[in-house]
Design a protein around this motif. Structure first.
Motif, PDB file in Angstrom:
ATOM      1  N   ILE A 174      36.138   0.686  31.516  1.00 36.60           N
ATOM      2  CA  ILE A 174      37.211   1.655  31.228  1.00 36.60           C
ATOM      3  C   ILE A 174      38.220   1.689  32.360  1.00 36.60           C
ATOM      4  CG2 ILE A 174      37.733   4.108  30.924  1.00 36.60           C
ATOM      5  CD1 ILE A 174      35.050   4.384  29.498  1.00 36.60           C
ATOM      6  N   TYR A 175      37.735   1.748  33.581  1.00 39.73           N
ATOM      7  CA  TYR A 175      38.618   1.861  34.734  1.00 39.73           C
ATOM      8  C   TYR A 175      38.802   0.492  35.385  1.00 39.73           C
ATOM      9  CZ  TYR A 175      40.356   3.359  39.281  1.00 39.73           C
ATOM     10  OH  TYR A 175      41.119   3.527  40.406  1.00 39.73           O
ATOM     11  N   PRO A 176      40.038   0.156  35.816  1.00 41.97           N
ATOM     12  CA  PRO A 176      41.253   0.954  35.776  1.00 41.97           C
ATOM     13  C   PRO A 176      42.215   0.625  34.631  1.00 41.97           C
ATOM     14  CG  PRO A 176      41.546  -0.858  37.284  1.00 41.97           C
ATOM     15  CD  PRO A 176      40.171  -1.009  36.707  1.00 41.97           C
ATOM     16  N   ASN A 177      41.993  -0.495  33.926  1.00 40.91           N
ATOM     17  CA  ASN A 177      43.032  -1.002  33.029  1.00 40.91           C
ATOM     18  C   ASN A 177      42.986  -0.464  31.611  1.00 40.91           C
ATOM     19  OD1 ASN A 177      44.200  -2.771  34.959  1.00 40.91           O
ATOM     20  ND2 ASN A 177      42.479  -4.161  34.688  1.00 40.91           N
ATOM     21  N   ASN A 178      41.876   0.152  31.215  1.00 40.59           N
ATOM     22  CA  ASN A 178      41.698   0.463  29.800  1.00 40.59           C
ATOM     23  C   ASN A 178      41.462   1.943  29.513  1.00 40.59           C
ATOM     24  OD1 ASN A 178      41.664  -2.404  28.888  1.00 40.59           O
ATOM     25  ND2 ASN A 178      39.872  -2.477  30.199  1.00 40.59           N
ATOM     26  N   VAL A 179      41.838   2.816  30.442  1.00 40.90           N
ATOM     27  CA  VAL A 179      41.558   4.243  30.274  1.00 40.90           C
ATOM     28  C   VAL A 179      42.230   4.794  29.020  1.00 40.90           C
ATOM     29  CG1 VAL A 179      41.766   6.521  31.325  1.00 40.90           C
ATOM     30  CG2 VAL A 179      41.315   4.528  32.759  1.00 40.90           C
ATOM     31  N   TRP A 180      43.493   4.484  28.850  1.00 41.13           N
ATOM     32  CA  TRP A 180      44.236   5.045  27.717  1.00 41.13           C
ATOM     33  C   TRP A 180      43.739   4.458  26.398  1.00 41.13           C
ATOM     34  CZ3 TRP A 180      46.825   8.998  29.497  1.00 41.13           C
ATOM     35  CH2 TRP A 180      47.288   8.976  30.803  1.00 41.13           C
ATOM     36  N   ARG A 181      43.453   3.167  26.394  1.00 44.18           N
ATOM     37  CA  ARG A 181      42.932   2.531  25.175  1.00 44.18           C
ATOM     38  C   ARG A 181      41.595   3.154  24.786  1.00 44.18           C
ATOM     39  NH1 ARG A 181      41.760   1.159  20.750  1.00 44.18           N
ATOM     40  NH2 ARG A 181      41.302  -0.949  20.024  1.00 44.18           N
ATOM     41  N   CYS A 182      40.740   3.389  25.765  1.00 43.51           N
ATOM     42  CA  CYS A 182      39.433   3.980  25.482  1.00 43.51           C
ATOM     43  C   CYS A 182      39.585   5.414  24.981  1.00 43.51           C
ATOM     44  CB  CYS A 182      38.564   3.957  26.738  1.00 43.51           C
ATOM     45  SG  CYS A 182      36.903   4.610  26.475  1.00 43.51           S
ATOM     46  N   LEU A 183      40.483   6.169  25.591  1.00 38.44           N
ATOM     47  CA  LEU A 183      40.682   7.558  25.178  1.00 38.44           C
ATOM     48  C   LEU A 183      41.105   7.625  23.719  1.00 38.44           C
ATOM     49  CD1 LEU A 183      40.762  10.479  26.475  1.00 38.44           C
ATOM     50  CD2 LEU A 183      43.243  10.170  26.555  1.00 38.44           C
ATOM     51  N   GLU A 184      42.055   6.789  23.323  1.00 40.38           N
ATOM     52  CA  GLU A 184      42.535   6.811  21.952  1.00 40.38           C
ATOM     53  C   GLU A 184      41.476   6.302  20.983  1.00 40.38           C
ATOM     54  OE1 GLU A 184      46.776   6.382  19.842  1.00 40.38           O
ATOM     55  OE2 GLU A 184      46.343   4.894  21.395  1.00 40.38           O
ATOM     56  N   PHE A 185      40.789   5.221  21.353  1.00 40.62           N
ATOM     57  CA  PHE A 185      39.733   4.693  20.491  1.00 40.62           C
ATOM     58  C   PHE A 185      38.633   5.725  20.292  1.00 40.62           C
ATOM     59  CE2 PHE A 185      35.542   2.702  20.158  1.00 40.62           C
ATOM     60  CZ  PHE A 185      35.690   1.959  19.000  1.00 40.62           C
ATOM     61  N   ALA A 186      38.216   6.373  21.369  1.00 41.13           N
ATOM     62  CA  ALA A 186      37.133   7.356  21.279  1.00 41.13           C
ATOM     63  C   ALA A 186      37.540   8.566  20.455  1.00 41.13           C
ATOM     64  CB  ALA A 186      36.710   7.783  22.684  1.00 41.13           C
ATOM     65  N   MET A 187      38.792   8.984  20.576  1.00 45.22           N
ATOM     66  CA  MET A 187      39.279  10.121  19.779  1.00 45.22           C
ATOM     67  C   MET A 187      39.247   9.795  18.294  1.00 45.22           C
ATOM     68  SD  MET A 187      42.472  12.013  21.733  1.00 45.22           S
ATOM     69  CE  MET A 187      43.502  10.556  21.813  1.00 45.22           C
ATOM     70  N   ASN A 188      39.625   8.573  17.950  1.00 44.30           N
ATOM     71  CA  ASN A 188      39.763   8.191  16.545  1.00 44.30           C
ATOM     72  C   ASN A 188      38.460   7.733  15.904  1.00 44.30           C
ATOM     73  OD1 ASN A 188      42.520   8.715  16.705  1.00 44.30           O
ATOM     74  ND2 ASN A 188      43.021   6.613  17.261  1.00 44.30           N
ATOM     75  N   GLU A 201      33.508   8.961  19.312  1.00 42.55           N
ATOM     76  CA  GLU A 201      32.681   8.480  20.415  1.00 42.55           C
ATOM     77  C   GLU A 201      32.809   9.474  21.573  1.00 42.55           C
ATOM     78  OE1 GLU A 201      30.580   5.971  20.810  1.00 42.55           O
ATOM     79  OE2 GLU A 201      30.806   5.309  18.716  1.00 42.55           O
ATOM     80  N   PRO A 202      32.082  10.589  21.509  1.00 39.28           N
ATOM     81  CA  PRO A 202      32.282  11.671  22.490  1.00 39.28           C
ATOM     82  C   PRO A 202      31.974  11.278  23.924  1.00 39.28           C
ATOM     83  CG  PRO A 202      30.340  12.087  21.124  1.00 39.28           C
ATOM     84  CD  PRO A 202      31.069  10.946  20.493  1.00 39.28           C
TER      85      PRO A 202
END
Length: 477
Positions: free
Chosen positions: A151-165, A168-169
């Protein structure tokens, strides 16, 4: 199965944008055997095809064996072999909600029983496929472990959006914690300017963020808006910027900014009306689309964090990556410098997992690996695998596999922990009020008068333990 090769502003003077690679360096894995590859490549004998992709430009035809998919998925078994379904074997099945690479990874798992991905996005797609087609929980957990570690450092935003949709709590909570703990650094990366509006609002809704002032968020939002103008081919005007920022204004605490920040920010950028500008300078509530909160945000406080278990094969891949550029940096790494002429590094003391609410056991089988790395010389000094039954809500001593002597006065070393068990761990250590660090002499692994050193930045790691053979010039490790 058809084969493919994966290839893997607001540029103001007030913020530095860093354009870095979005993908961690992950080596390509070999298929398990010649036999499984031969089976997967029997193109003329494939009996089902899929058109995979959201549009014609990206869409690809992927063929494989129905039986292979049915063996690992009851969804496919029902689709192919139940009499109440109507599948035309002469027509491909359309799968518009997946990428071809993710679908191929799913097929690869069906043939080999192995997880085979080359990027963060591909792993997100494989986890989505595993949930959609009800593949094994083991595969899902390995996808989660891969994503968690990267997740860190390059994919934080991608993970946040994927987990929201995708419900994946644990992944969502991890991404959110990283955003809270590393806010300033992540705002300066070029990746931030490309985030979705929902991710931006999620960030602004946080009460605790690692920022110097609200001005950092305001400046970042303006750079984000200018990127949206370019992306959407909009007219670059005051009205356009204001319209794009209206959802952000509901959460941006302009009233918490200093007079100087207001002058060089909202007033200089001319995005407020004259009445709004006067009210902001007078610290009056602006009303309408603006946030009424005048208090500054607090610094982040993360009490615990989730981990996902790496199996040994994924762990070996992880070792081939850069040692200190991923999620473990945030939660389980200690930086320290030795002030002693001659010291022997003995090990570390770390907390055990927090007992789950529905658990009746007093202990569990712990499994973790500890790295000791000499940054001064750029070499690994020790890799220690710890396995054993340990009590919940306690702490354990992890002696290094070999004791390491340091003979230089200033040796920059890094200690890092990699987890092989899924669970929840404490994320911080309570120090005495007002102290930035703590040093004491105690026992470690049967040895007496051992130096135990802790700094706030250690987080998960409680103490580093070492002995000193020659009196040190200054205290510390």
């Amino acid at each position: 199965m058809a084969q493919g090769v994966m290839s893997f502003s607001r540029e103001s003077s007030r913020s530095d944008s860093i354009d870095e690679s979005d993908e961690p360096k992950t080596p390509r894995r070999k298929r398990s055997s010649f036999a499984t590859r031969f089976l997967a490549d029997l193109g003329p004998f494939h009996d089902i095809g899929f058109f995979v992709g959201s549009n014609e430009d990206d869409q690809r035809l992927i063929t494989c064996h129905k039986l292979a998919l049915a063996r690992v998925s009851d969804v496919f078994a029902h689709l192919f072999y139940r009499p109440d379904t109507d599948v035309d074997e002469d027509e491909p099945i359309f799968v518009p909600d997946m990428s071809p690479l993710a679908f191929e990874a799913m097929c690869g798992f069906a043939y080999t029983g192995e997880m085979y991905v080359e990027s963060f996005d591909e792993c997100c797609g494989l986890l989505y496929a595993a949930k959609k087609y009800n593949l094994s929980e083991g595969l899902r957990n390995q996808c989660r472990a891969y994503l968690w570690a990267n997740i860190y450092p390059n994919n934080v935003w991608r993970c946040l959006e994927f987990a929201m949709n995708n419900e994946e709590p644990a992944l969502y909570q991890t991404a959110l914690q990283i955003l809270q703990l590393k806010t300033s650094k992540l705002l300066t990366r070029e990746k931030f300017r490309k985030v979705s509006e929902s991710c931006l609002i999620t960030l602004l809704q946080q009460e605790r963020l690692a920022i110097r002032s609200e001005y950092e968020l305001y400046d970042a939002c303006l750079r984000w808006a200018e990127r949206q103008i370019d992306k959407r081919n909009l007219t670059n005007s005051r009205e356009t910027v204001r319209k794009l920022l209206e959802p952000a204004f509901l959460h941006l605490r302009l009233l918490a900014m200093s007079d100087e920040e207001i002058s060089q920010g909202p007033l200089a950028d001319d995005i407020l009306t004259d009445e709004e500008a006067v009210a902001l300078l007078n610290r009056e509530e602006l009303g309408g689309i603006f946030c009424p909160v005048q208090d500054e945000r607090m610094q982040p406080k993360v009490n615990s964090f989730e981990t996902f278990a790496f199996n040994d094969e994924l762990f070996l891949i992880h070792l081939e990556n850069e040692y200190f550029e991923n999620t473990y940096d945030v939660f389980a790494m200690a930086f320290s410098s030795s002030g002693d002429f001659h010291s022997t590094q003995l090990g570390i003391i770390v907390p055990t997992q927090i007992r789950p609410k529905d658990c009746t056991e007093d202990s569990y089988d712990e499994d973790l690996t500890v790295f000791l790395y000499n940054c001064t010389k750029g070499e690994m000094m020790s890799i220690t695998r710890f396995r054993g039954s340990v009590p919940y809500d306690s702490q354990i001593e992890v002696p290094f596999r070999q004791q390491v002597e340091l003979k230089c006065k200033r040796v920059r070393k890094v200690i890092k922990v990699v987890f092989h068990r899924t669970g929840t761990y404490p994320a911080n250590y309570q120090l005495e009020e007002g102290k930035d660090s703590e040093f004491k002499v105690g026992n470690f692994n049967g040895q007496e008068n051992v130096k135990l050193w802790h700094k706030r930045s250690y987080g998960y790691i409680h103490f580093c333990a070492y002995t000193v053979e020659v009196a040190s010039i200054d205290r510390g490790d």
